[in-house]
Write an enzyme that holds these catalytic residues in place. Structure first.
Site, PDB file in Angstrom:
ATOM      1  N   SER A 151       7.325   1.562   4.613  1.00 60.78           N
ATOM      2  CA  SER A 151       6.366   2.659   4.459  1.00 60.78           C
ATOM      3  C   SER A 151       6.589   3.397   3.152  1.00 60.78           C
ATOM      4  O   SER A 151       7.720   3.428   2.632  1.00 60.78           O
ATOM      5  CB  SER A 151       6.508   3.654   5.617  1.00 60.78           C
ATOM      6  OG  SER A 151       7.621   4.516   5.402  1.00 60.78           O
ATOM      7  N   ASP A 152       5.517   3.990   2.617  1.00 60.10           N
ATOM      8  CA  ASP A 152       5.726   5.010   1.596  1.00 60.10           C
ATOM      9  C   ASP A 152       6.455   6.164   2.271  1.00 60.10           C
ATOM     10  O   ASP A 152       6.470   6.295   3.496  1.00 60.10           O
ATOM     11  CB  ASP A 152       4.386   5.451   0.995  1.00 60.10           C
ATOM     12  CG  ASP A 152       4.542   5.958  -0.423  1.00 60.10           C
ATOM     13  OD1 ASP A 152       5.664   6.367  -0.802  1.00 60.10           O
ATOM     14  OD2 ASP A 152       3.549   5.950  -1.176  1.00 60.10           O
ATOM     15  N   TRP A 153       7.069   7.017   1.478  1.00 60.50           N
ATOM     16  CA  TRP A 153       7.956   8.041   2.016  1.00 60.50           C
ATOM     17  C   TRP A 153       7.148   9.085   2.791  1.00 60.50           C
ATOM     18  O   TRP A 153       6.283   9.747   2.221  1.00 60.50           O
ATOM     19  CB  TRP A 153       8.761   8.661   0.895  1.00 60.50           C
ATOM     20  CG  TRP A 153      10.087   7.986   0.685  1.00 60.50           C
ATOM     21  CD1 TRP A 153      11.310   8.593   0.673  1.00 60.50           C
ATOM     22  CD2 TRP A 153      10.354   6.580   0.495  1.00 60.50           C
ATOM     23  NE1 TRP A 153      12.311   7.660   0.498  1.00 60.50           N
ATOM     24  CE2 TRP A 153      11.760   6.419   0.388  1.00 60.50           C
ATOM     25  CE3 TRP A 153       9.549   5.448   0.436  1.00 60.50           C
ATOM     26  CZ2 TRP A 153      12.366   5.171   0.206  1.00 60.50           C
ATOM     27  CZ3 TRP A 153      10.141   4.199   0.257  1.00 60.50           C
ATOM     28  CH2 TRP A 153      11.538   4.072   0.146  1.00 60.50           C
TER      29      TRP A 153
END
Length: 745
Positions: free
Chosen positions: A275-277
């Site tokens: 995932s993106d953060w």
């Protein structure tokens, strides 16, 4: 570096010298598919992996599925399973940060090479340099013991206002995929996984955490997915990053269609999705729909959706052990392929901040610089005729390795433009430096939901009278002036899009004042995205475009200005005359609010300008040289083909000037007989060729007929329609120099 030293990444070169004219040579160049090193994700360790998983507790498995620190997952030491160590890397390897925040640790062993930003790399139109970039950051990642590199960032440039336009490659899906594949292979040859981002349809920063992007299926397949597909099916990317935004109603980190149907079922992706953060919004749905690892920082790590909530969901039967095991197996498979596991040997050790890496950064920067205008032939600068030069502008000394909201690089070497000129000019030339303008921002600016500019203060556009006076005096008292203006990585930044195309900090007034006192002025724009330079183009005789160009950017730029390097950069996006000419803005489909429809469809970038007959300020693919080139003898090997054939497109390029130089031959196709809407033309091939002064190069570009296909939504497949196709060779999308026609049977 390559499997076959006789085959370059773009060309098989055969030299045949004969007397065509006195002092003229002929070189034949056949463009072939690249032969870069790269390895598929092997399944040979699956039996070992199954045995390991059988020994793991639920808590150990779940610890591998989420961040345990800002950039690592949990290890299972008793079974010899290490933690995954992740690093940011679009511009080079990010410095070490605290384990639970974005605060730098302040170490003295995490300096790295600062590579040119993505827009600069794509402006080279040189896939060999993309491979060198990827290989360099891969080596540096290993030197820092990293396993996954969050790079490259390959989202299509949909709007010139995009805060990350500087970081992305291009507006064109073909150029995008051709730069992406060697970049990914370069990273992964070093036992480092490329994490290609941001998958997908993440084309703006405004409202990126909530916006629901609506794209029709044909546009999705033809414009926004080709580079990701090539990263998976050609480069064998080991990981992809799920984006922040929604797509057709579902967040992309829990989007079954994008993560499972397209990525795994259609493209046979065997790697992992990270995932993106803080881009995850559910536990069971995210895992079932394809996410493998959740990363972020908004709360304690054991409270992540794929942390304690996942353990609770498993214990209450909301998700099965089999589902959890599937994701753990993917991660372990990645670890084995990267030679991370206990007992594995011969993993690449890596190297960092080496002269070889700085040389790669220099080569990219040198080939990225775009000469936009040179009417009075001020360039290249002739040092024997110059006693003094005024170097003006804050950008002459501005460093861009760090800055803005996005990932930067802590480096020991970033040569500024002023330093580059000081390094290259003889001592006999006096350099008169003047700052000219201040980079200033308002501290009181506030934004509301839906505003284009998010978390970014307004600029203060008034010139400081004293600095303006100093700049005018320096220009007045110098033989030549070089103005370094444009933008920087504080102004162009992740998490915010620009509100307009205006140059910040009062620079237009500065440029006008300097030009008024010294017509021998070279205006150098340093920026990653288009700006409104209509007036500058009219007023200045000489105009150069450079980028956030890495550790050696100043030296490379100085060499271009002095003629030590003949400029060969070409624009990777279209520069509009006004914002309203760009497709996302002409259709009023930017920035949207909670829902955003891409109303321009397939007509992104130059496709829109060329199809709608809108004149750009500078077209896609544009760039000048200090020499001149002539194209001739365009032909194909046959008049007709089947959809499975390879079309051989050949032509000649002659250097008719007095300096050796590189030309970028661009192959566009037009299908005017199509049964569906198509753009006026589409890029389907290119080749960067060195041609010596007075010499001729014969070039053959190999075009797979399948590249002529469009995506048929009803058939859910790519279709090459029979009929006539125009093949055009040009120096840009608006400078077509020859065309021919072939038919597909």
């Amino acid at each position: 570096m390559k499997k076959n030293s006789l085959i370059t990444f773009t060309a098989l070169i055969v030299l045949s010298f004969f007397s065509c004219k006195e002092n003229e040579t002929i070189t034949s160049v056949e463009v072939t598919e690249p032969e870069y090193e790269g390895a598929e994700l092997s399944l040979e360790f699956d039996q070992k992996i199954d045995s390991l998983i059988a020994l793991m507790t639920l808590e150990e498995k779940v610890g591998m599925l989420h961040g345990n620190t800002l950039f690592t997952t949990a290890a299972v030491e008793r079974l010899g399973i290490p933690k995954l160590q992740i690093a940011d890397g679009p511009l080079g390897i990010r410095e070490e940060l605290e384990i639970n925040s974005w605060t730098p640790l302040g170490l003295d062993d995490d300096f790295a090479t600062y590579y040119p930003a993505g827009a600069g790399l794509s402006a080279t139109w040189n896939t060999d340099l993309a491979y060198a970039f990827g290989n360099g950051v891969g080596e540096e990642a290993r030197a820092r013991n990293k396993d996954i590199l969050l790079s490259p960032a390959i989202n299509i440039i949909r709007t010139p206002l995009g805060g990350r336009t500087y970081e992305y490659f291009t507006e064109d899906p073909f150029l995008n995929k051709k730069m992406t594949v060697p970049f990914v292979k370069g990273i992964q040859k070093n036992n480092v996984a490329a994490c290609v981002k941001h998958y997908a349809a993440n084309n703006q920063e405004t409202n990126r955490n909530i916006v629901d992007v609506q794209i029709d299926e044909r546009t999705l397949r033809e414009i926004y997915l080709p580079a990701y597909k090539a990263a998976v099916t050609e480069a064998n990317a080991y990981s992809l990053m799920g984006a922040y935004n929604k797509f057709r109603g579902d967040y992309l980190c829990e989007n079954d269609y994008m993560l499972n149907t397209v990525l795994r079922d259609e493209w046979d992706f065997k790697g992992i999705i990270v995932s993106d953060w803080a881009a995850v919004h559910s536990t069971v749905k995210s895992l079932k729909n394809g996410l493998d690892i959740e990363m972020g920082t908004p709360k304690p790590f054991d409270e992540f959706y794929l942390a304690q909530p996942l353990i609770d969901s498993a214990k209450t039967g909301k998700i099965s052990d089999t589902e959890i095991d599937k994701h753990v197996k993917r991660i372990l498979r990645l670890m084995y392929n990267l030679k991370m596991m206990e007992g594995q040997t011969n993993r690449v050790k890596g190297s960092i901040s080496t002269e070889a890496h700085f040389k790669d950064a220099y080569n990219i920067a040198a080939e990225s610089v775009v000469l936009l205008k040179n009417e009075q032939n001020l360039l290249p600068l002739q040092t024997n005729n110059i006693k003094s030069i005024a170097v003006i502008g804050d950008n002459a000394t501005k460093k861009n390795s760090l800055g803005g909201f996005g990932a930067g690089v802590k480096t020991k070497r970033e040569v500024t433009p002023l330093e580059g000129l000081q390094n290259r000019f003889p001592e006999s030339v006096k350099i008169n430096y003047a700052q000219g303008y201040l980079e200033r921002y308002s501290k009181t600016f506030e934004t509301q939901f839906g505003d284009v500019t998010v978390n970014k203060p307004e600029t203060i556009d008034e010139l400081d009278p004293k600095l303006l006076e100093e700049a005018v005096e320096a220009a007045k008292n110098s033989d030549v002036a070089v103005l370094f203006v444009g933008s920087n990585r504080d102004y162009e930044s992740e998490a915010s899009d620009r509100k307009d195309l205006e140059l910040p900090f009062g620079q237009e007034a500065l440029i006008e004042a300097v030009l008024a006192v010294n017509p021998n002025t070279v205006v150098v724009m340093i920026a990653g995205a288009p700006f409104d330079i209509n007036e500058i183009k009219e007023q200045a005789s000489t105009l150069v475009w450079s980028w956030f160009n890495g550790s050696e950017g100043g030296n490379a730029l100085a060499d271009v200005l002095l003629g030590n390097v003949n400029p060969s950069g070409r624009l990777p996006w279209t520069m509009p005359k006004k914002l309203e000419d760009s497709p996302a803005h002409a259709t009023n489909s930017f920035p949207g609010n909670e829902t955003l429809t891409y109303d321009e469809g397939i007509l992104v970038g130059y496709r829109w300008f060329d199809t709608k007959n809108i004149e750009p300020l500078y077209p896609f693919g544009y760039g000048l040289s200090y020499t001149t080139f002539e194209f001739s003898n365009l032909k194909t090997d046959k008049p007709s083909y089947t959809e499975n054939d390879m079309i051989q497109v050949s032509f000649s390029i002659k250097n008719t000037g007095n300096m050796d130089g590189k030309e970028v031959a661009q192959l566009y196709i037009t299908d005017s007989e199509s049964s569906v809407e198509k753009a006026a033309q589409e890029l389907k091939g290119f080749k960067k060729v060195m041609v010596k002064s007075g010499s001729t190069v014969n070039v053959t570009i190999l075009l797979p007929a399948k590249e002529l296909a469009y995506y048929d939504v009803s058939k859910k497949d790519w279709v090459v329609e029979p009929g006539a196709y125009k093949l055009k060779i040009g120096k840009s999308s608006r400078d077509i120099v020859a065309e021919t026609t072939v038919s597909i049977e």
